[in-house]
Scaffold this motif. Structure first.
Motif, mmCIF file in Angstrom:
data_model
loop_
_atom_site.group_PDB
_atom_site.id
_atom_site.type_symbol
_atom_site.label_atom_id
_atom_site.label_comp_id
_atom_site.label_asym_id
_atom_site.label_seq_id
_atom_site.Cartn_x
_atom_site.Cartn_y
_atom_site.Cartn_z
ATOM 1 N N GLY A 17 7.103 -4.199 -9.431
ATOM 2 C CA GLY A 17 8.422 -3.419 -8.866
ATOM 3 C C GLY A 17 9.367 -4.411 -8.192
ATOM 4 O O GLY A 17 9.888 -3.899 -7.094
ATOM 5 N N GLY A 20 12.905 -3.025 -7.009
ATOM 6 C CA GLY A 20 13.297 -1.965 -6.283
ATOM 7 C C GLY A 20 13.722 -2.426 -4.753
ATOM 8 O O GLY A 20 13.804 -3.774 -4.691
ATOM 9 N N GLY A 21 13.883 -1.485 -4.017
ATOM 10 C CA GLY A 21 14.371 -1.688 -2.623
ATOM 11 C C GLY A 21 13.607 -2.782 -1.914
ATOM 12 O O GLY A 21 14.064 -3.724 -1.366
ATOM 13 N N ILE A 22 12.337 -2.355 -1.948
ATOM 14 C CA ILE A 22 11.405 -3.122 -0.967
ATOM 15 C C ILE A 22 10.925 -4.396 -1.872
ATOM 16 O O ILE A 22 10.751 -5.461 -1.540
ATOM 17 N N ASP A 65 5.864 -1.559 -18.556
ATOM 18 C CA ASP A 65 5.820 -0.321 -18.036
ATOM 19 C C ASP A 65 4.306 -0.052 -17.483
ATOM 20 O O ASP A 65 3.453 0.305 -18.243
ATOM 21 N N LEU A 66 4.249 0.341 -16.183
ATOM 22 C CA LEU A 66 2.841 0.557 -15.538
ATOM 23 C C LEU A 66 2.292 2.119 -15.734
ATOM 24 O O LEU A 66 1.332 2.190 -15.243
ATOM 25 N N ASN A 92 3.275 -3.648 -5.454
ATOM 26 C CA ASN A 92 4.470 -3.055 -4.773
ATOM 27 C C ASN A 92 5.083 -1.876 -5.681
ATOM 28 O O ASN A 92 5.547 -0.842 -5.128
ATOM 29 N N GLY A 94 5.840 1.649 -7.232
ATOM 30 C CA GLY A 94 5.279 2.889 -6.927
ATOM 31 C C GLY A 94 6.324 3.804 -7.476
ATOM 32 O O GLY A 94 7.534 3.647 -7.211
ATOM 33 N N TYR A 161 1.180 11.659 -3.906
ATOM 34 C CA TYR A 161 1.593 10.356 -3.456
ATOM 35 C C TYR A 161 0.703 9.962 -2.303
ATOM 36 O O TYR A 161 0.079 8.789 -2.287
ATOM 37 N N LYS A 165 -2.165 6.512 -2.298
ATOM 38 C CA LYS A 165 -1.902 5.491 -1.299
ATOM 39 C C LYS A 165 -3.244 5.336 -0.561
ATOM 40 O O LYS A 165 -3.726 4.306 0.091
ATOM 41 N N GLY A 192 5.845 3.337 7.391
ATOM 42 C CA GLY A 192 6.214 4.852 7.274
ATOM 43 C C GLY A 192 7.642 4.666 6.444
ATOM 44 O O GLY A 192 7.751 3.936 5.484
ATOM 45 N N TRP A 193 8.682 5.425 6.721
ATOM 46 C CA TRP A 193 9.829 5.497 6.030
ATOM 47 C C TRP A 193 10.517 4.254 6.240
ATOM 48 O O TRP A 193 10.568 3.420 7.032
ATOM 49 N N VAL A 194 11.041 3.593 4.782
ATOM 50 C CA VAL A 194 11.837 2.179 4.837
ATOM 51 C C VAL A 194 13.056 2.715 4.110
ATOM 52 O O VAL A 194 13.192 3.612 3.045
ATOM 53 N N THR A 196 15.185 2.737 1.613
ATOM 54 C CA THR A 196 15.403 2.592 0.073
ATOM 55 C C THR A 196 15.773 3.885 -0.589
ATOM 56 O O THR A 196 15.923 5.008 0.069
HETATM 57 P P1 NAD Z 1 11.911 2.010 -5.280
HETATM 58 O O1 NAD Z 1 12.123 3.081 -6.068
HETATM 59 O O2 NAD Z 1 13.237 1.273 -4.964
HETATM 60 O O3 NAD Z 1 10.976 0.921 -6.008
HETATM 61 C C1 NAD Z 1 9.892 1.092 -6.743
HETATM 62 C C2 NAD Z 1 9.778 0.069 -7.890
HETATM 63 O O4 NAD Z 1 8.426 0.690 -8.672
HETATM 64 C C3 NAD Z 1 10.756 0.034 -8.760
HETATM 65 O O5 NAD Z 1 11.012 -1.459 -8.727
HETATM 66 C C4 NAD Z 1 10.357 0.577 -10.074
HETATM 67 O O6 NAD Z 1 10.703 -0.001 -11.248
HETATM 68 C C5 NAD Z 1 8.790 0.416 -9.952
HETATM 69 N N1 NAD Z 1 8.351 1.363 -10.769
HETATM 70 C C6 NAD Z 1 8.325 2.691 -10.745
HETATM 71 N N2 NAD Z 1 7.845 3.295 -11.903
HETATM 72 C C7 NAD Z 1 7.373 2.172 -12.795
HETATM 73 C C8 NAD Z 1 6.548 2.319 -13.862
HETATM 74 N N3 NAD Z 1 6.181 3.162 -14.571
HETATM 75 N N4 NAD Z 1 6.426 0.860 -14.479
HETATM 76 C C9 NAD Z 1 6.687 -0.403 -13.602
HETATM 77 N N5 NAD Z 1 7.413 0.001 -12.569
HETATM 78 C C10 NAD Z 1 7.525 1.075 -12.230
HETATM 79 O O7 NAD Z 1 11.048 2.178 -4.053
HETATM 80 P P2 NAD Z 1 10.567 1.498 -2.532
HETATM 81 O O8 NAD Z 1 10.971 2.205 -1.437
HETATM 82 O O9 NAD Z 1 11.190 0.100 -2.762
HETATM 83 O O10 NAD Z 1 9.098 1.155 -2.880
HETATM 84 C C11 NAD Z 1 8.091 0.186 -3.106
HETATM 85 C C12 NAD Z 1 6.847 0.582 -2.686
HETATM 86 O O11 NAD Z 1 6.809 0.780 -1.129
HETATM 87 C C13 NAD Z 1 6.394 1.830 -3.397
HETATM 88 O O12 NAD Z 1 4.947 1.501 -3.676
HETATM 89 C C14 NAD Z 1 6.356 2.889 -2.272
HETATM 90 O O13 NAD Z 1 5.326 3.751 -2.559
HETATM 91 C C15 NAD Z 1 5.881 2.058 -0.985
HETATM 92 N N6 NAD Z 1 6.410 2.722 0.253
HETATM 93 C C16 NAD Z 1 8.170 2.963 0.357
HETATM 94 C C17 NAD Z 1 8.264 3.697 1.479
HETATM 95 C C18 NAD Z 1 9.763 4.194 1.584
HETATM 96 O O14 NAD Z 1 10.053 4.861 2.792
HETATM 97 N N7 NAD Z 1 10.650 3.501 0.899
HETATM 98 C C19 NAD Z 1 7.444 3.939 2.418
HETATM 99 C C20 NAD Z 1 6.143 3.639 2.354
HETATM 100 C C21 NAD Z 1 5.888 2.762 1.088
#
Ligand code: NAD
Length: 255
Positions: A17, A20-22, A65-66, A92, A94, A161, A165, A192-194, A196
């Protein structure tokens, strides 16, 4: 001589991932600290290429594709074909699926199954591949991106979800206990909340106040904060973090 500005120098790290944002923040931070990131993406090849060029091209991109049961093994195979040796894996990727207790049984079941496939089973498959590889190459690191939701439970419409986790937290501890002696160090991050897209969806529906009301510092974390913690946990000097869950939640869950 050790370069203290590049504590991850010479390390190849696979980040799922990664666009994605993180994930993108992690990739950029790892590159700054001297690592060579392998950026996994699902659909957005353009973002993966743009990210690779932002980090000066010192890395690679891989697609998988996961949500597909074969996806994790294919991903690992491609990453090994590119890198030969991998030093760290950051699970990462999710998703966070909304499903009501009142949903039709079919919809309910498919939401739970998809959530577990992407958030947990893909990570278990990748952890397995990584452990086998690390054992044969003198060790390595696994960082699993969990969540505060896995620690304290979650909202009614997002129960899958939280459950995925929680499973990821437990898996990380088992790996730490079982394979630490073979040089495998496993750490979970529990944000917690991030701020993104995942958080923006929640804010759009419930408002920012609902998200920050129980965060004592009154703000969501920035992706860069999470990235910094991930990079720190990957430092070879930090072996004793093995088995830790690192909370990054502004004080909203203190244990
Ligand atoms: P995001 O939606 O920006 O990124 C999620 C990433 O997962 C993306 O790059 C996406 O391509 C990838 N992904 C989703 N489905 C997929 C699939 N079927 N196959 C392959 N890749 C796939 O979200 P984020 O906020 O950057 O989250 C990153 C991680 O941090 C996640 O595991 C999320 O659960 C965790 N998290 C996020 C937050 C938050 O508040 N944003 C809080 C706690 C934990």
């Amino acid at each position: 001589m050790t370069d203290f500005t590049k504590p991850l120098g010479g390390q190849t790290i696979l980040v799922t991932g990664g666009t994605g944002g993180i994930g993108a923040a992690i990739v950029e931070r790892l590159a700054q600290e001297g690592a060579r990131p392998i950026i996994h993406y699902s659909r957005d090849r353009q973002s993966a290429e743009a990210l690779l060029s932002r980090i000066g091209g010192n890395g690679a991109i891989v697609q998988a594709d996961l949500s597909d049961g074969q996806g994790p093994a294919l991903l690992w195979k491609q990453a090994i074909a590119i890198a030969g040796r991998i030093d760290g894996l950051v699970n990462n990727a999710g998703i966070r699926t909304e499903v009501s207790i009142d949903a039709e049984p079919e919809i309910w079941r498919s939401a739970w199954q998809r959530e577990f496939q992407v958030n947990f089973f893909a990570a278990t498959d990748l952890c397995r591949e990584a452990i086998v590889h690390f054992r044969a190459h003198g060790g390595g690191r696994i960082i699993n991106m969990a969540s505060r939701a896995g620690q304290r439970g979650y909202a009614a419409n997002f129960m899958p979800y939280g459950a995925t986790k929680a499973a990821l937290l437990n898996l990380t501890k088992s790996i730490a206990r079982s394979f630490g002696a073979e040089g495998v160090v496993a750490v979970a991050i529990a944000p917690g909340w991030v701020q993104t897209e995942m958080a923006e969806q929640y804010i759009a529906e419930f408002g920012k106040q609902a998200a920050v009301v129980d965060i004592p510092i009154g703000e969501m974390a920035q992706p860069s904060e999470i990235a910094e913690v991930v990079a720190f946990a990957l430092r070879p000097s930090q072996r004793s973090l093995n088995g830790a869950t690192l909370d990054v939640n502004g004080g909203s869950y203190i244990r």
